[in-house]
Design an enzyme around this catalytic site. Structure first.
Site, PDB file in Angstrom:
ATOM      1  N   GLY A 151       0.843  -1.210   0.000  1.00 55.18           N
ATOM      2  CA  GLY A 151       0.000   0.000   0.000  1.00 55.18           C
ATOM      3  C   GLY A 151       0.870   1.248   0.000  1.00 55.18           C
ATOM      4  O   GLY A 151       1.850   1.313   0.740  1.00 55.18           O
ATOM      5  N   VAL A 181      17.992   8.275  -3.499  1.00 55.33           N
ATOM      6  CA  VAL A 181      18.676   8.674  -4.750  1.00 55.33           C
ATOM      7  C   VAL A 181      19.813   9.638  -4.432  1.00 55.33           C
ATOM      8  O   VAL A 181      20.970   9.416  -4.814  1.00 55.33           O
ATOM      9  CB  VAL A 181      17.673   9.308  -5.741  1.00 55.33           C
ATOM     10  CG1 VAL A 181      18.409   9.924  -6.933  1.00 55.33           C
ATOM     11  CG2 VAL A 181      16.672   8.260  -6.221  1.00 55.33           C
ATOM     12  N   ASP A 227      -0.205   1.400   8.396  1.00 55.10           N
ATOM     13  CA  ASP A 227      -0.733   0.542   9.478  1.00 55.10           C
ATOM     14  C   ASP A 227       0.136   0.566  10.738  1.00 55.10           C
ATOM     15  O   ASP A 227      -0.338   0.230  11.818  1.00 55.10           O
ATOM     16  CB  ASP A 227      -0.852  -0.913   8.998  1.00 55.10           C
ATOM     17  CG  ASP A 227      -1.791  -1.058   7.816  1.00 55.10           C
ATOM     18  OD1 ASP A 227      -2.615  -0.140   7.604  1.00 55.10           O
ATOM     19  OD2 ASP A 227      -1.695  -2.065   7.097  1.00 55.10           O
TER      20      ASP A 227
HETATM   21  O1  F6P Z   1      -1.600  -1.838   4.416  1.00 50.03           O
HETATM   22  C1  F6P Z   1      -2.112  -0.563   4.159  1.00 50.03           C
HETATM   23  C2  F6P Z   1      -3.579  -0.645   3.876  1.00 50.03           C
HETATM   24  O2  F6P Z   1      -4.057   0.664   3.611  1.00 50.03           O
HETATM   25  C3  F6P Z   1      -4.440  -1.314   4.962  1.00 50.03           C
HETATM   26  O3  F6P Z   1      -4.718  -0.450   6.034  1.00 50.03           O
HETATM   27  C4  F6P Z   1      -5.648  -1.717   4.179  1.00 50.03           C
HETATM   28  O4  F6P Z   1      -6.318  -2.809   4.781  1.00 50.03           O
HETATM   29  C5  F6P Z   1      -5.070  -2.132   2.866  1.00 50.03           C
HETATM   30  O5  F6P Z   1      -3.828  -1.441   2.737  1.00 50.03           O
HETATM   31  C6  F6P Z   1      -5.909  -1.835   1.652  1.00 50.03           C
HETATM   32  O6  F6P Z   1      -5.254  -2.375   0.549  1.00 50.03           O
HETATM   33  P1  F6P Z   1      -5.585  -2.012  -0.949  1.00 50.03           P
HETATM   34  O7  F6P Z   1      -5.105  -0.620  -1.219  1.00 50.03           O
HETATM   35  O8  F6P Z   1      -4.818  -3.025  -1.724  1.00 50.03           O
HETATM   36  O9  F6P Z   1      -7.065  -2.106  -1.101  1.00 50.03           O
END
Ligand code: F6P
Length: 323
Positions: free
Chosen positions: A11, A24, A127
Site C-alpha cells: 500500500g 537517490v 498501518d
Molecule cells: O496496508 C495498508 C492498507 O491501507 C491497509 O490499512 C488496508 O487494509 C489495505 O492497505 C488496503 O489495501 P488495498 O489498497 O490493496 O485495497
C-alpha cells in the site's frame, strides 16, 4: 560504478516519495548509480527499471503516494518470481536493493535476502504494524487525515445528537484506530486486539449519552471482529430497543492520500540515510526503523511474518479520557 535499485511496494504511504528522493541523493553522494523500479516487485520481475539522478527527484517530497508506483505482487512469493527478480538485477549489474514498504513487502525482501541478494528494507506503511520500527513512514499523516474527518463528523454528530461509526484502515492492527480515536476524543474505540460484543459497545454508547454527551463518535478499526458495517447491521436490527440515530462513515483510502507531514518526511529521510549507510558498510538483510528514538537495523528474519503488538495502555487511557 556501483549500482543500487530502489522500489516501493504494498500500500502506498505518505512519505514514500521523500524516502525515494533521499535514497537517490544519498546514494549518488555515496558513489552509486541509482535505478528506480517501477510498480514494486511486479516491475522488478518484469525488469522495469528507470535511471534516477538527483534532478529526477526534485519536487516529489511534498506529494503523497509514490511516483515510482507500487503493487501487491504475489508472484514474488514464488520461487520462479524470486529467480526472475534476481536475474533482472544481475542483468543490469545491480548489486544492492532498497525496499520501501510494509510487512508483506519486507517478507519479500527477506525471501530475496535468503537467496543471497544484498537488500535493505525501509519501514513504510500507514498501518504501523511492523516489528523493527516503533513508527513507520506514512502512519502519522494517515492519522492526521483521519483526524480532520472525525473533527468534522463531530460537528454534524453533535447537531443531530447522532451516533457515528467511523471506520479507519489498519488491516488487523488497531494502531490507527487507537490513535485516531484518542486524538479525536472518540467516545468509543473498537480494535481487533480487544474483541468486544456489539452489546457492550452499545452500552458504552448509551453511557456516553447518560453522562450528558450530545453525540457518540465510535472509531472502529476495519480489522475488528465487528467492523463498522457489521456493527451498524447489529444496531439496526436492534434499533427499536437501542434507539440509536446512527450514521456510518468509512474513511477507506482517503487516509492514504494525504501530503506527508514533517514527521513522515523526516522519518523517511532518516531511515533512508540509515539504509544507504548499511549498504555502504555491507550490513544487509536488515530493516531500518526507529526504535525508542534511535535509528536501528533489525535482521529481516526477525521482521518477516511478525506483527507489532498494540500498546494495551493506550486503550486504558482512551476509556478514561472518553469520560
Ligand atoms: O496496508 C495498508 C492498507 O491501507 C491497509 O490499512 C488496508 O487494509 C489495505 O492497505 C488496503 O489495501 P488495498 O489498497 O490493496 O485495497
Amino acid at each position: 560504478m556501483k549500482r543500487l535499485a530502489v522500489l516501493t511496494s504494498g500500500g502506498d504511504a505518505p512519505g514514500m516519495n521523500s524516502a525515494i528522493r533521499a535514497i537517490v541523493r544519498l546514494g549518488v553522494a555515496s558513489g552509486f548509480e541509482v535505478f528506480g523500479v517501477r510498480h514494486g516487485y511486479t516491475g522488478l520481475i518484469a525488469g522495469d527499471f528507470v535511471s534516477l539522478g538527483s534532478r529526477h527527484v526534485g519536487g516529489v517530497m511534498e506529494r503523497g503516494g509514490t511516483f515510482l508506483g507500487t503493487t501487491r505482487c504475489l508472484d514474488l512469493m514464488t520461487e520462479a518470481g524470486q529467480e526472475q527478480a534476481l536475474g533482472r538485477l544481475r542483468d543490469r549489474g545491480i548489486h544492492d536493493l532498497v525496499v520501501i514498504g510494509g510487512g508483506g513487502s519486507q517478507s519479500g525482501s527477506h525471501a530475496l535476502s535468503c537467496r543471497g541478494l544484498s537488500v535493505v528494507g525501509v519501514a513504510s506503511t500507514i498501518d504501523n504494524d511492523i516489528v523493527g520500527s516503533d513508527l513507520t513512514i506514512g502512519a502519522t499523516t494517515a492519522i492526521d487525515v483521519a483526524l480532520e474527518s472525525v473533527d468534522r463528523l463531530r460537528v454534524t454528530a453533535a447537531s443531530h445528537r447522532r451516533v457515528f461509526l467511523v471506520e479507519v484502515m489498519g488491516r488487523d492492527c488497531g494502531y490507527l484506530a487507537a490513535n485516531v480515536g484518542i486524538a479525536s476524543g472518540a467516545e468509543v474505540i473498537v480494535v481487533p486486539e480487544s474483541p468486544v460484543e456489539p452489546e457492550s459497545i452499545a452500552m458504552d454508547i448509551h453511557a456516553a449519552y447518560e453522562r450528558g454527551k450530545s453525540h457518540a463518535i465510535t472509531v472502529v478499526a476495519e480489522g475488528a471482529r465487528y467492523n463498522a458495517e457489521a456493527l451498524a447491521d447489529y444496531f439496526r436490527r436492534h434499533q427499536a430497543r437501542l434507539g440509536f440515530d446512527l450514521r456510518v462513515c468509512k474513511l477507506g483510502h482517503v487516509q492514504r492520500g494525504g501530503a506527508p507531514g514533517v514527521v513522515d518526511r523526516m522519518l523517511a529521510i532518516r531511515l533512508s540515510a540509515a539504509a544507504i549507510a548499511q549498504i555502504d558498510a555491507g550490513h544487509t538483510g536488515v530493516l531500518v526503523g526507529s526504535v525508542e528514538g534511535k535509528i536501528v537495523a533489525t535482521p529481516l528474519a526477525e521482521v518477516a511474518g511478525r506483527k507489532k503488538r498494540l500498546d494495551p495502555e493506550l486503550l486504558k487511557l482512551a476509556r478514561v479520557l472518553a469520560q
